[in-house]
Design a protein around this motif. Sequence first.
Motif, PDB file in Angstrom:
ATOM      1  N   LEU A 303       0.841  -1.197   0.000  1.00  0.00           N
ATOM      2  CA  LEU A 303       0.000   0.000   0.000  1.00  0.00           C
ATOM      3  C   LEU A 303       0.874   1.246   0.000  1.00  0.00           C
ATOM      4  O   LEU A 303       2.052   1.187   0.378  1.00  0.00           O
ATOM      5  N   PRO A 304       0.324   2.394  -0.414  1.00  0.00           N
ATOM      6  CA  PRO A 304       1.086   3.642  -0.331  1.00  0.00           C
ATOM      7  C   PRO A 304       1.618   3.876   1.077  1.00  0.00           C
ATOM      8  O   PRO A 304       0.941   3.581   2.068  1.00  0.00           O
ATOM      9  N   GLU A 305       2.819   4.389   1.168  1.00  0.00           N
ATOM     10  CA  GLU A 305       3.521   4.511   2.440  1.00  0.00           C
ATOM     11  C   GLU A 305       2.762   5.346   3.465  1.00  0.00           C
ATOM     12  O   GLU A 305       2.761   5.033   4.660  1.00  0.00           O
ATOM     13  N   LYS A 306       2.105   6.421   3.027  1.00  0.00           N
ATOM     14  CA  LYS A 306       1.457   7.335   3.961  1.00  0.00           C
ATOM     15  C   LYS A 306      -0.061   7.177   3.987  1.00  0.00           C
ATOM     16  O   LYS A 306      -0.785   8.099   4.330  1.00  0.00           O
ATOM     17  N   ALA A 427      -3.273   9.188  -1.136  1.00  0.00           N
ATOM     18  CA  ALA A 427      -1.903   9.004  -0.638  1.00  0.00           C
ATOM     19  C   ALA A 427      -0.934   8.772  -1.783  1.00  0.00           C
ATOM     20  O   ALA A 427      -0.019   7.951  -1.703  1.00  0.00           O
ATOM     21  N   ARG A 428      -1.104   9.512  -2.868  1.00  0.00           N
ATOM     22  CA  ARG A 428      -0.276   9.355  -4.054  1.00  0.00           C
ATOM     23  C   ARG A 428       0.912  10.309  -4.017  1.00  0.00           C
ATOM     24  O   ARG A 428       0.852  11.388  -3.434  1.00  0.00           O
ATOM     25  N   ALA A 429       1.983   9.907  -4.659  1.00  0.00           N
ATOM     26  CA  ALA A 429       3.178  10.745  -4.808  1.00  0.00           C
ATOM     27  C   ALA A 429       3.683  11.281  -3.479  1.00  0.00           C
ATOM     28  O   ALA A 429       4.055  12.443  -3.360  1.00  0.00           O
ATOM     29  N   GLY A 430       3.651  10.424  -2.455  1.00  0.00           N
ATOM     30  CA  GLY A 430       4.206  10.810  -1.164  1.00  0.00           C
ATOM     31  C   GLY A 430       3.283  11.623  -0.275  1.00  0.00           C
ATOM     32  O   GLY A 430       3.664  12.009   0.836  1.00  0.00           O
ATOM     33  N   GLN A 431       2.035  11.862  -0.726  1.00  0.00           N
ATOM     34  CA  GLN A 431       1.077  12.608   0.083  1.00  0.00           C
ATOM     35  C   GLN A 431       0.385  11.670   1.079  1.00  0.00           C
ATOM     36  O   GLN A 431       0.445  10.453   0.964  1.00  0.00           O
ATOM     37  N   THR A 432      -0.288  12.262   2.072  1.00  0.00           N
ATOM     38  CA  THR A 432      -1.045  11.464   3.038  1.00  0.00           C
ATOM     39  C   THR A 432      -2.455  11.214   2.523  1.00  0.00           C
ATOM     40  O   THR A 432      -2.955  11.942   1.659  1.00  0.00           O
ATOM     41  N   GLY A 433      -3.103  10.195   3.063  1.00  0.00           N
ATOM     42  CA  GLY A 433      -4.475   9.886   2.667  1.00  0.00           C
ATOM     43  C   GLY A 433      -5.070   8.827   3.572  1.00  0.00           C
ATOM     44  O   GLY A 433      -4.353   8.137   4.307  1.00  0.00           O
ATOM     45  N   SER A 434      -6.393   8.701   3.535  1.00  0.00           N
ATOM     46  CA  SER A 434      -7.107   7.736   4.386  1.00  0.00           C
ATOM     47  C   SER A 434      -8.039   6.879   3.547  1.00  0.00           C
ATOM     48  O   SER A 434      -8.589   7.339   2.539  1.00  0.00           O
ATOM     49  N   CYS A 435      -8.195   5.638   3.991  1.00  0.00           N
ATOM     50  CA  CYS A 435      -9.137   4.728   3.333  1.00  0.00           C
ATOM     51  C   CYS A 435     -10.035   4.105   4.394  1.00  0.00           C
ATOM     52  O   CYS A 435      -9.552   3.441   5.319  1.00  0.00           O
ATOM     53  N   PHE A 436     -11.337   4.336   4.281  1.00  0.00           N
ATOM     54  CA  PHE A 436     -12.325   3.776   5.198  1.00  0.00           C
ATOM     55  C   PHE A 436     -13.089   2.668   4.475  1.00  0.00           C
ATOM     56  O   PHE A 436     -13.436   2.804   3.303  1.00  0.00           O
TER      57      PHE A 436
END
Length: 530
Positions: A303-306, A427-436
């Motif tokens: 998964l994306p790192e952040k 959370a693409r290209a090093g950005q943060t993000g959330s998945c519910f």
Amino acid sequence: MEDSKQEKVPVLPWMRNPIDVSLFEECPLRLLPCLDPRLEEALQKMGVNSLFPVQAAVWQETIGPGGFERDLCINSPTGSGKTMAYALPIVQKLSTRTIKCLRALVVLPTRDLALQVKEVFAAIAPSVGLSVGLAVGQSSIADEIAELIKRPKLELGICYDPEDLWMKPQGSVDILVATPGRLMDHINTTEGFTLEHLSYLVVDETDRLLREAYQSWLPTVLQLTCSSEDILFPHARLFTPSALGSLKTIRRSGIERGFKGKPCPRLMKMILSATLTQDPSKLAQLELHHPLLLTTGPRRYKLPEKLESYITICTSKLKPLYLVGLLQELKGEKCIVFTKSVESTHRLSTLLNLFGGLQFNIKEYSGLQRQSVRSKTLRAFREGEIQVLVSSDAMTRGMDVEGVTTVINYDMPAYTKTYIHRAGRTARAGQTGSCFTLLLRGEVKRFKKLLQKADKNPCPVYSLPSDSIESLRPLYSSALEKLKESVESETLKRHIVFQLPSRNSKMSMDVVYAKVVSPSRLDLLSCSKG
């Protein structure tokens, strides 16, 4: 289950010792060896000042001494920059070519993804004098032919050499981004369309393209690009798949492509996915040349790192209320809601828009819509006019929308692959993000097992206040009543189109309505049950 079956597939020897992309660091453009100054300027205009690790790793294997000695297989998380990873070295390699002909072909499974990839190429290729074409069926095939093929123009009153009068249409693009179906249309019917000069083949979202046949596009492309009919019979038209079935490929001088002494360089291939298949039988279709695997870390799925993942436990009948409550807490942030089918997408989007007082715009995005409608919706979402996009899995692969902070799985994904591609919209290209992920209690155990294949970290429960859910009940009841009317109206229109009596029939509209609508019983909660 698909995932469990794949785990039993033996791993090919060349996949056991991959290059670990995670060991690479971002590389500033000024330190990138051999980069054409014109491309550096084009990248800076795009706001790109350095390459992500996967891009730097691919550049190392493609540019400079020993570049493209082996075909590349890239397994990297969504949002890690795979498109630019192959676009930049291909454009760099082709920048020295002077003759206009189709040298690079990029094949993708959907129109929307192809449009996105074409934009990336179009941002850098013109800077070095290369042109990019698109073959996806968005416009008529005649319009595409006009863009892809250059026809000789003969003017009245001018004496031409006899050879000029026999000039055939020729390709007018260096790079083509295509979907398989429309690619096959051009191969079979477009005069002047040829793959005889093709040097690079990119298969993006490889696992999906290998899973579906798409009119046998892959064996056709491989056979056309390694065939020597163009040398033996230079004026012959390309063979259609039916002809190819009876005319076996003739290898040039009996020498396999890619080795010294061969009149033309071999076809260099790059295959990419965030969930690259390990199935030997599927990979064998690609006829890879000494393949080299580039991947991120030891885990197959990553998964994306952040990215932060959460689950929200809810009841079946009140599932839409939990979704609305969650959307209200996001306060208008850019969000994608995924369902399990195009029908569920339409019903859920309709229901949400029937709620009163929501402070954000909601639109549907699915394969049921025309391409023009999807493109308009996606553009409005990118520009912030739409805050919530309810989507089927048509948008799970590769689509890049800047600023998406949250992904919500309204329906639990069936496979780990699906979760990875859905969650990868944020959370693409090093950005943060959330998945519910909204789950019924009986789904929790299965979901956690599914997630363990991609992430070792526990997935915490995100609880919504019960009073906020209860406060939405009156709005929900009203929305359900309106949904019933909406579905009845759509059902009537749909059946009238297919069942409307002929001119000579005396059947009244009232009878048509009674036959079509009255016997049916609508399930008001079908949007929550899929």
